[in-house]
Design a protein around this motif. Structure first.
Motif, PDB file in Angstrom:
ATOM      1  N   VAL A 198       0.843  -1.201   0.000  1.00 57.80           N
ATOM      2  CA  VAL A 198       0.000   0.000   0.000  1.00 57.80           C
ATOM      3  C   VAL A 198       0.874   1.246   0.000  1.00 57.80           C
ATOM      4  O   VAL A 198       0.628   2.198  -0.761  1.00 57.80           O
ATOM      5  CB  VAL A 198      -0.955  -0.009   1.207  1.00 57.80           C
ATOM      6  CG1 VAL A 198      -1.607   1.362   1.397  1.00 57.80           C
ATOM      7  CG2 VAL A 198      -2.031  -1.072   1.020  1.00 57.80           C
ATOM      8  N   GLU A 199       1.907   1.255   0.827  1.00 59.62           N
ATOM      9  CA  GLU A 199       2.796   2.408   0.877  1.00 59.62           C
ATOM     10  C   GLU A 199       3.496   2.623  -0.465  1.00 59.62           C
ATOM     11  O   GLU A 199       3.692   3.758  -0.904  1.00 59.62           O
ATOM     12  CB  GLU A 199       3.825   2.239   1.994  1.00 59.62           C
ATOM     13  CG  GLU A 199       3.232   2.284   3.397  1.00 59.62           C
ATOM     14  CD  GLU A 199       2.504   3.587   3.680  1.00 59.62           C
ATOM     15  OE1 GLU A 199       2.955   4.645   3.188  1.00 59.62           O
ATOM     16  OE2 GLU A 199       1.484   3.546   4.400  1.00 59.62           O
ATOM     17  N   ARG A 200       3.880   1.529  -1.120  1.00 63.35           N
ATOM     18  CA  ARG A 200       4.523   1.659  -2.432  1.00 63.35           C
ATOM     19  C   ARG A 200       3.564   2.276  -3.440  1.00 63.35           C
ATOM     20  O   ARG A 200       3.940   3.178  -4.213  1.00 63.35           O
ATOM     21  CB  ARG A 200       4.994   0.293  -2.941  1.00 63.35           C
ATOM     22  CG  ARG A 200       5.780   0.364  -4.265  1.00 63.35           C
ATOM     23  CD  ARG A 200       6.118  -1.019  -4.793  1.00 63.35           C
ATOM     24  NE  ARG A 200       4.956  -1.687  -5.368  1.00 63.35           N
ATOM     25  CZ  ARG A 200       4.638  -1.626  -6.673  1.00 63.35           C
ATOM     26  NH1 ARG A 200       5.374  -0.914  -7.518  1.00 63.35           N
ATOM     27  NH2 ARG A 200       3.570  -2.273  -7.117  1.00 63.35           N
ATOM     28  N   LEU A 201       2.320   1.822  -3.434  1.00 65.51           N
ATOM     29  CA  LEU A 201       1.335   2.338  -4.386  1.00 65.51           C
ATOM     30  C   LEU A 201       1.046   3.810  -4.122  1.00 65.51           C
ATOM     31  O   LEU A 201       0.874   4.594  -5.057  1.00 65.51           O
ATOM     32  CB  LEU A 201       0.063   1.499  -4.314  1.00 65.51           C
ATOM     33  CG  LEU A 201       0.218   0.055  -4.791  1.00 65.51           C
ATOM     34  CD1 LEU A 201      -0.984  -0.787  -4.377  1.00 65.51           C
ATOM     35  CD2 LEU A 201       0.403  -0.004  -6.310  1.00 65.51           C
ATOM     36  N   VAL A 202       0.997   4.191  -2.851  1.00 70.87           N
ATOM     37  CA  VAL A 202       0.808   5.604  -2.508  1.00 70.87           C
ATOM     38  C   VAL A 202       1.982   6.431  -3.016  1.00 70.87           C
ATOM     39  O   VAL A 202       1.811   7.544  -3.546  1.00 70.87           O
ATOM     40  CB  VAL A 202       0.605   5.770  -0.991  1.00 70.87           C
ATOM     41  CG1 VAL A 202       0.674   7.238  -0.587  1.00 70.87           C
ATOM     42  CG2 VAL A 202      -0.731   5.162  -0.568  1.00 70.87           C
ATOM     43  N   SER A 203       3.186   5.884  -2.903  1.00 71.40           N
ATOM     44  CA  SER A 203       4.361   6.616  -3.387  1.00 71.40           C
ATOM     45  C   SER A 203       4.336   6.785  -4.911  1.00 71.40           C
ATOM     46  O   SER A 203       4.952   7.714  -5.450  1.00 71.40           O
ATOM     47  CB  SER A 203       5.647   5.896  -2.968  1.00 71.40           C
ATOM     48  OG  SER A 203       5.871   4.720  -3.736  1.00 71.40           O
TER      49      SER A 203
END
Length: 235
Positions: A198-203
């Motif tokens: 999720v954090e990667r996709l937000v980035s």
């Protein structure tokens, strides 16, 4: 970290009935697991999902399937089978001279039955494309999110395809259509820790809406064009 495309899911008022329509139309088998899903029979390896939804459809879907045909007779037979199963003809501005046929399934989701000889979708299988209303930026986002290479990038239009082949995801460029409410959504299965993914996709440009979780434990995000998608707790 990365994700694989686990499902392309319909918002459905009657999931079982809608699954029966698409199963009958494309001879797809039921997939095991929670919820209502079909094996897509596609080299891209995803399911067709049918998620319960109360949302009403207020406009043309931003996402729709382009179905391929192998001959004029095959195109006619596919259209006839769809109509027999409960589809109807739909007008999305295609005009009387269009070589493709636009239909809507029993819950109003538009789809196209393309004429034979479509070179762009040659070899993609019956579910040739998921055609999306969207910007060039969102095509780039999904290329990075899924690790699928761009196979088209011209005049604001983009397309990606799994390295294994199968359905292409295409975006037609601006302007964007209004949010239709009831629509289709991508569901991702992370290869590792879901929160890290999720954090990667937000980035990469995704955003968290006000309500970021649903009852299944999935995390709901929106892509750069505002389309909701789900990151599953497990796939």
């Amino acid at each position: 970290m990365s994700s694989r495309l686990f499902a392309i899911s319909f918002d459905a008022h009657r999931p079982e009935s809608l699954a029966q329509f698409w199963s009958g139309l494309l001879s797809l088998e039921r997939a095991d697991g929670d919820g209502v899903a079909l094996h897509s029979g596609n080299d891209a390896g995803y399911h067709l999902g049918f998620r319960p939804a109360r949302t009403g459809k207020v406009a043309q879907n931003r996402l729709h399937f382009d179905l391929t045909s192998s001959s004029p007779e095959d195109q006619r037979e596919l259209v006839a089978r769809a109509l027999d199963l409960g589809a109807r003809h739909a007008d999305v501005g295609q005009g009387p001279d269009a070589s493709h046929v636009v239909l809507a399934d029993p819950e109003g989701n538009e789809f196209c039955v393309l004429e034979p000889g479509n070179r762009f979708l040659a070899g993609c299988g019956p579910l040739g494309a998921l055609a999306c209303d969207g910007s060039r930026a969102v095509g780039y986002f999904w290329s990075r999110a899924l690790g699928w290479p761009l196979v088209w990038d011209q005049d604001e239009e983009t397309a990606v395809q799994s390295p294994t082949g199968g359905t292409k995801l295409t975006w037609g460029g601006p302007p964007l259509m209004p949010d239709p409410g009831k629509d289709l959504h991508l569901e991702l299965a992370p290869d590792g820790d879901p929160e890290a993914e999720v954090e990667r996709l937000v980035s990469l440009g995704a955003k968290r809406p006000d309500s970021a979780h649903n009852g299944s434990g999935a995390v709901v995000l929106v892509d750069p064009d505002g389309n909701e998608f789900r990151v599953l707790a497990e796939g």
